[in-house]
Scaffold this motif. Structure first.
Motif, PDB file in Angstrom:
ATOM      1  N   MET A   1       0.889  -1.239  -0.035  1.00 58.98           N
ATOM      2  CA  MET A   1       0.106   0.087   0.098  1.00 58.98           C
ATOM      3  C   MET A   1       0.840   1.319  -0.058  1.00 58.98           C
TER       4      MET A   1
ATOM      5  N   GLY B   1      -9.009   8.501  -0.938  1.00 65.28           N
ATOM      6  CA  GLY B   1      -9.090   7.001  -0.416  1.00 65.28           C
ATOM      7  C   GLY B   1      -7.970   6.336  -0.151  1.00 65.28           C
TER       8      GLY B   1
ATOM      9  N   VAL C   1      -4.797   7.664   0.243  1.00 65.23           N
ATOM     10  CA  VAL C   1      -3.996   8.396   1.057  1.00 65.23           C
ATOM     11  C   VAL C   1      -4.512   7.837   2.242  1.00 65.23           C
ATOM     12  N   GLN C   2      -5.846   7.871   2.651  1.00 72.49           N
ATOM     13  CA  GLN C   2      -6.491   7.236   3.985  1.00 72.49           C
ATOM     14  C   GLN C   2      -5.778   6.041   4.390  1.00 72.49           C
ATOM     15  N   LYS C   3      -5.972   5.192   3.322  1.00 70.08           N
ATOM     16  CA  LYS C   3      -5.538   3.816   3.247  1.00 70.08           C
ATOM     17  C   LYS C   3      -3.848   3.816   3.889  1.00 70.08           C
ATOM     18  N   ALA C   4      -3.286   4.637   3.078  1.00 66.94           N
ATOM     19  CA  ALA C   4      -1.666   4.867   3.272  1.00 66.94           C
ATOM     20  C   ALA C   4      -1.422   5.247   4.755  1.00 66.94           C
ATOM     21  N   ILE C   5      -2.112   6.344   5.244  1.00 66.39           N
ATOM     22  CA  ILE C   5      -2.020   6.591   6.633  1.00 66.39           C
ATOM     23  C   ILE C   5      -2.006   5.484   7.461  1.00 66.39           C
ATOM     24  N   GLY C   6      -3.162   4.601   7.305  1.00 64.59           N
ATOM     25  CA  GLY C   6      -3.470   3.477   8.407  1.00 64.59           C
ATOM     26  C   GLY C   6      -2.348   2.539   8.110  1.00 64.59           C
ATOM     27  N   SER C   7      -1.976   2.059   6.862  1.00 70.72           N
ATOM     28  CA  SER C   7      -0.667   1.253   6.678  1.00 70.72           C
ATOM     29  C   SER C   7       0.503   1.873   7.347  1.00 70.72           C
TER      30      SER C   7
END
Lengths: 50, 552
Positions: free
Chosen positions: B96, B268, B270-276
């Motif tokens: 990701m 979306g 970037v949001q996932k990348a922050i979580g990762s």
């Protein structure tokens, strides 16, 4: 069911965009620092491409 | 480059209708367009290549850092997490982040430039039409995005319901014997039908909204485009705008609309990348096992003493596994731990390997507290032959050499010979280079045991742990393995965990463990003779089992 070899990233894994969370993302960017020259050149190409 | 394309394309149309520009020739303008595309393709190539170079190398560094951290983390960390979850950090989460580095970031940059530069350019060239466009198209694009997100959620819900229905099939087929023996076929069919009815209900609801969405796109979004073109056409007919400018405008508008829609996806991502990144950093920030400097010695003498050890696993603080346990072994002595499952025998080994810290009391190794031993220096002096040996998926040579990476071939062969492993290794056409398969699946249990013994011989540890090493073998293999173990035990402090009491008759001392305490201590003869003793009871039970076995 989750696969043993790694779980896919779900919608629930998303995080809000705020200052604190961006700091976390930029914390990962430190791994790109040794490669900053090709990165900057890449950004320049990206700019001119646009 | 991309933003110059619509402008020049407009000029090409204008040149066709006789309008002046810096180049008036149609062919000349066409060549300019081809030139723009050529330069753009070169920029794109280098952009992709450079970003791939950065992302591949930095992701390699992240993966190595993660792996390095993971393998150095204490056992308590692994007790609290699932293996699949940890593998995800190195696979899904890093992938990701890689996408973010190589694609998302470049796309974000490009879309923002396209959006702002496009709007500024349009305002400069065709302000009235741009204003008209900005109050129609972006609003419609945003509505379409929100609508689209809602539909995606509904689709996800349908998938979840379908997954729940599939669970019924899975459960039924896995437990088909139970289903049939309880004549549960009709019940299961009804259960599956009800689940599928729920799927249909949600899917039809989603289909209704999807239909409305498509109608909206056709009518409103394309309607909006028609409105903009209509307004542009009125400006052209009034002489306020050229046909070429209208073409440029439509192309720019398409680019801007695409950018707005693209930014939604990027948001979306970037949001996932922050979580990762959060999950990756969580591991990178974990504290590794404590290294203790100055405690590394070449070789331990091998004295082991557990002194009033109290212990509970961090994940189960309410359950005390060891409750004031005291045992000792002098250098070269062989001791055995006997007792029922759950008595605390394996925990003793885990504490000896310093996988966990002792609660209270102390473990002394060569007279020094285990707290003062560096984990690596300590483990270098301990060898282990477990009941179930899992080998790495390489060759026999690689597996034996795991104990001593710089071992010569002569040392390897000698270790294999002493472990009674050479006899079967020599029968393989590839000898030591025979591949053992994933987890050593191509070898039998006894062969794997002997590889583990060869590994322990090569390691030459001061303390040896045999964890029920021969309990799962047939009589012939057991005798081969036992003979190898006897050679291995010579001159080493040995701690044997055995359920089968016949294998520990020759040891110097047996500790009988119950509820985390030593309840009896002595050699086999003295403990067997003890009237009403726990060990004597275990011996009797085992004797009864052994005599029953041939009948079974």
């Amino acid at each position: 069911m989750a696969k043993q070899r790694g779980l896919p990233i779900e919608e629930s894994d998303k995080r809000k965009m705020n200052k604190k969370n961006f700091e976390k993302l930029f914390g990962i960017f430190k791994f790109a620092i040794p490669y900053k020259v090709p990165f900057i050149i890449g950004m320049v190409f990206c700019f001119f491409r646009a | 480059m991309l933003l110059t394309f619509p402008y020049v394309a407009g000029k090409l149309i204008d040149a066709a209708s006789g309008k002046d520009w810096i180049v008036n020739d149609i062919n000349g303008i066409a060549f300019i367009l081809i030139g723009i595309l050529f330069i753009q393709s070169i920029f794109s190539f280098f952009r992709v290549w450079l970003f791939a170079k950065v992302s591949e190398k930095s992701m390699r560094d992240i993966r190595v850092a993660l792996y390095e951290r993971l393998v150095r983390l204490p056992m308590t960390f692994f007790d609290q997490r699932r293996t699949g979850e940890l593998i995800s950090r190195i696979t899904s989460d890093v992938t990701m982040l890689q996408d973010t580095f190589s694609i998302t970031l470049a796309e974000l940059f490009r879309q923002i430039i396209t959006l702002f530069a496009g709007i500024i350019f349009l305002f400069y060239t065709t302000p009235r039409l741009t204003l008209f466009m900005l109050i129609t198209i972006p609003v419609l694009v945003v509505i379409a995005m929100v609508f689209g997100k809602f539909i995606r959620k509904l689709s996800k819900k349908t998938q979840d319901y379908l997954a729940a229905a599939n669970v019924v099939v899975e459960e039924t087929l896995q437990s088909i014997v139970t289903v049939k023996s309880f004549t549960g076929e009709s019940y299961e069919i009804n259960r599956y039908r009800n689940k599928l009815n729920s799927v249909v209900e949600v899917a039809l609801k989603a289909a209704g909204y999807r239909g409305a969405f498509i109608s909206f796109i056709i009518f409103a979004l394309f309607g909006g485009i028609v409105a903009v073109i209509w307004y542009g056409a009125t400006l052209v007919s009034a002489g306020d705008m050229s046909v070429g400018d209208l073409i440029s405008f439509v192309l720019y508008t398409t680019f801007i609309g695409g950018s707005i829609a693209g930014l939604g996806d990027i948001y979306g991502q970037v949001q996932k990348a922050i979580g990762s990144s959060e999950r990756v950093l969580e591991i990178l920030n974990e504290t590794t096992e404590k290294q203790i400097k100055g405690s590394s010695i070449d070789r331990m003498k091998g004295s082991v003493q557990f002194d009033q050890v109290l212990f509970h696993y961090p994940t189960r603080p309410e359950y005390r596994v060891l409750d004031g346990l005291s045992i000792h072994a002098e250098p070269g002595e062989k001791i055995a731990l006997a007792g029922h499952s759950g008595a605390g025998k394996s925990t003793i080994i885990q504490l000896l390997l310093k996988f966990y810290d002792v609660g209270s009391g102390d473990i002394l190794l060569d007279g020094k507290s285990i707290a003062d031993w560096d984990p690596q220096a300590l483990r270098n002096n301990i060898g282990m032959v477990p009941q179930e040996v899992l080998l790495f998926g390489g060759s026999i040579r690689e597996n034996i050499r795991y104990a001593k990476h710089d071992a010569t071939d002569e040392e390897l062969l000698e270790a294999a010979r002493q472990a009674n492993a050479l006899e079967f290794i020599d029968k393989f056409p590839e000898g030591l280079d025979t591949l053992v398969g994933e987890r050593g699946i191509k070898l039998s249990g006894g062969q794997r045991q002997r590889i583990a013994i060869a590994r322990a011989i090569l390691k030459d540890p001061a303390i040896l742990i045999l964890d029920e090493a021969t309990s799962s073998l047939d009589a012939e293999t057991e005798s081969l393995v036992q003979e190898a173990l006897d050679k291995l035990m010579k001159g080493r402090t040995t701690i044997i965990i055995a359920h089968r009491l016949s294998t520990i008759r020759k040891v110097d001392r047996i500790y009988v463990i119950k509820d985390g305490k030593v309840i009896e201590e002595g050699n086999h003869e003295s403990l067997s003779a003890k009237e009403g003793g726990h060990y004597a009871h275990l011996v009797k039970l085992q004797f009864a089992d052994d005599t029953k076995q041939p009948l079974d």
